[in-house]
Design a protein around this motif. Structure first.
Motif, PDB file in Angstrom:
ATOM      1  N   THR A 191       0.815  -1.227   0.000  1.00  0.00           N
ATOM      2  CA  THR A 191       0.000   0.000   0.000  1.00  0.00           C
ATOM      3  C   THR A 191       0.842   1.268   0.000  1.00  0.00           C
ATOM      4  O   THR A 191       0.297   2.368  -0.006  1.00  0.00           O
ATOM      5  N   LYS A 192       2.172   1.147  -0.002  1.00  0.00           N
ATOM      6  CA  LYS A 192       3.046   2.309   0.021  1.00  0.00           C
ATOM      7  C   LYS A 192       3.513   2.681  -1.384  1.00  0.00           C
ATOM      8  O   LYS A 192       3.215   1.997  -2.360  1.00  0.00           O
ATOM      9  N   LEU A 193       4.261   3.765  -1.475  1.00  0.00           N
ATOM     10  CA  LEU A 193       4.706   4.283  -2.766  1.00  0.00           C
ATOM     11  C   LEU A 193       5.520   3.262  -3.549  1.00  0.00           C
ATOM     12  O   LEU A 193       5.383   3.140  -4.771  1.00  0.00           O
ATOM     13  N   HIS A 194       6.389   2.517  -2.855  1.00  0.00           N
ATOM     14  CA  HIS A 194       7.278   1.572  -3.531  1.00  0.00           C
ATOM     15  C   HIS A 194       6.823   0.127  -3.347  1.00  0.00           C
ATOM     16  O   HIS A 194       7.646  -0.778  -3.223  1.00  0.00           O
ATOM     17  N   GLU A 195       5.505  -0.102  -3.355  1.00  0.00           N
ATOM     18  CA  GLU A 195       4.975  -1.457  -3.268  1.00  0.00           C
ATOM     19  C   GLU A 195       5.585  -2.332  -4.355  1.00  0.00           C
ATOM     20  O   GLU A 195       5.710  -1.910  -5.503  1.00  0.00           O
ATOM     21  N   ASP A 196       5.951  -3.549  -3.965  1.00  0.00           N
ATOM     22  CA  ASP A 196       6.638  -4.434  -4.904  1.00  0.00           C
ATOM     23  C   ASP A 196       6.176  -5.866  -4.682  1.00  0.00           C
ATOM     24  O   ASP A 196       6.140  -6.341  -3.545  1.00  0.00           O
ATOM     25  N   VAL A 197       5.817  -6.545  -5.775  1.00  0.00           N
ATOM     26  CA  VAL A 197       5.376  -7.934  -5.707  1.00  0.00           C
ATOM     27  C   VAL A 197       6.180  -8.738  -6.719  1.00  0.00           C
ATOM     28  O   VAL A 197       6.150  -8.449  -7.914  1.00  0.00           O
ATOM     29  N   CYS A 198       6.927  -9.729  -6.227  1.00  0.00           N
ATOM     30  CA  CYS A 198       7.725 -10.609  -7.104  1.00  0.00           C
ATOM     31  C   CYS A 198       7.102 -12.003  -7.066  1.00  0.00           C
ATOM     32  O   CYS A 198       6.964 -12.591  -5.992  1.00  0.00           O
ATOM     33  N   ARG A 199       6.753 -12.524  -8.238  1.00  0.00           N
ATOM     34  CA  ARG A 199       6.075 -13.814  -8.341  1.00  0.00           C
ATOM     35  C   ARG A 199       6.866 -14.727  -9.251  1.00  0.00           C
ATOM     36  O   ARG A 199       7.093 -14.413 -10.424  1.00  0.00           O
ATOM     37  N   ALA A 200       7.346 -15.854  -8.724  1.00  0.00           N
ATOM     38  CA  ALA A 200       8.180 -16.778  -9.510  1.00  0.00           C
ATOM     39  C   ALA A 200       8.290 -18.089  -8.737  1.00  0.00           C
ATOM     40  O   ALA A 200       7.742 -18.226  -7.626  1.00  0.00           O
ATOM     41  N   SER A 201       8.983 -19.052  -9.300  1.00  0.00           N
ATOM     42  CA  SER A 201       9.228 -20.293  -8.557  1.00  0.00           C
ATOM     43  C   SER A 201      10.154 -19.982  -7.377  1.00  0.00           C
ATOM     44  O   SER A 201      10.926 -19.013  -7.418  1.00  0.00           O
ATOM     45  N   LEU A 202      10.091 -20.810  -6.356  1.00  0.00           N
ATOM     46  CA  LEU A 202      10.932 -20.565  -5.173  1.00  0.00           C
ATOM     47  C   LEU A 202      12.425 -20.519  -5.519  1.00  0.00           C
ATOM     48  O   LEU A 202      13.124 -19.632  -5.016  1.00  0.00           O
ATOM     49  N   PRO A 203      12.950 -21.421  -6.350  1.00  0.00           N
ATOM     50  CA  PRO A 203      14.371 -21.292  -6.703  1.00  0.00           C
ATOM     51  C   PRO A 203      14.683 -19.970  -7.388  1.00  0.00           C
ATOM     52  O   PRO A 203      15.742 -19.371  -7.131  1.00  0.00           O
ATOM     53  N   ASP A 204      13.806 -19.505  -8.280  1.00  0.00           N
ATOM     54  CA  ASP A 204      14.041 -18.237  -8.951  1.00  0.00           C
ATOM     55  C   ASP A 204      13.963 -17.060  -7.976  1.00  0.00           C
ATOM     56  O   ASP A 204      14.737 -16.101  -8.068  1.00  0.00           O
ATOM     57  N   LEU A 205      13.031 -17.136  -7.053  1.00  0.00           N
ATOM     58  CA  LEU A 205      12.936 -16.066  -6.058  1.00  0.00           C
ATOM     59  C   LEU A 205      14.209 -16.007  -5.218  1.00  0.00           C
ATOM     60  O   LEU A 205      14.711 -14.914  -4.938  1.00  0.00           O
TER      61      LEU A 205
END
Length: 205
Positions: A191-205
């Motif tokens: 909900t903040k200015l620099h909200e960030d969501v990374c979605r990938a396989s666990l090894p890639d994350l």
């Protein structure tokens, strides 16, 4: 009116999420039990809200001492509002003990619902939402964290964890080793200015 406990949700980042009903609940309370009184005073100041309520600390370290006092206040007919620093109280804080004690004393408990970091993350994750488990904070040691991850390995649910930035790489590595290449999401600054969501396989994350 008779005394009661009101669970009041506060913003997890964006002040625009502080609802009118939540603000009024704090304005009309006699006592506000806060995770950190400084954070609650800051919230009231930033949202230009005032209250005549007495702000008192209520957290893990003083809960056993403060609960009888708050119960006595409710018994005397006062309205006690319970808030956390951010989000919905009772999610990873000691508030449930106060709620349980109120029920034991037949005191009214009500809530002003609002922001919640786990539910916000789940709603934007793109992971199944029909069954989920909020597992709280991962343990601080690698051994205990491994045990906690292993415990949920075979559950057919989306699992939500809290983790600190400095331990994130370690925890993702453990998850990849234990859970395999399943899909995961890391969500931060919600909900903040620099909200960030990374979605990938666990090894890639």
């Amino acid at each position: 009116m008779s005394g009661r406990l009101v669970i009041v949700s506060t913003p997890i980042g964006n002040l625009g999420d502080f609802s009118e009903r939540a603000a009024l609940a704090l304005e009309h309370a006699d006592i506000i039990a806060c995770e950190d009184t400084r954070m609650t005073r800051k919230l009231l100041a930033l949202t230009a809200r005032t209250t005549k309520a007495k702000l008192v600390p209520y957290h893990d370290h003083n809960g056993a001492t403060m609960r009888p006092r708050l119960l006595a206040d409710i018994g005397d007919g006062k309205i006690v509002a319970l808030v956390s620093d951010a989000g919905t109280p009772l999610i990873s804080d000691p508030g449930y003990k106060l709620v349980a004690s109120c029920h034991d004393h037949n005191f009214t408990v009500t809530a002003v619902p609002g922001p919640s970091a786990p539910l916000t993350a789940l709603s934007i994750s793109g992971l199944p939402c029909d069954k989920f488990l909020f597992a709280g904070f991962l343990p601080s040691t690698a051994k205990a964290a491994s045990a906690a991850i292993t415990e949920i390995r075979d559950l057919p649910v989306t699992t939500i964890w809290f983790e600190s930035p400095r331990r994130l790489l370690r925890s993702l590595t453990l998850m990849a080793d234990i859970l395999g290449p399943r899909l995961g999401v890391v969500a931060r600054e919600l909900t903040k200015l620099h909200e960030d969501v990374c979605r990938a396989s666990l090894p890639d994350l």
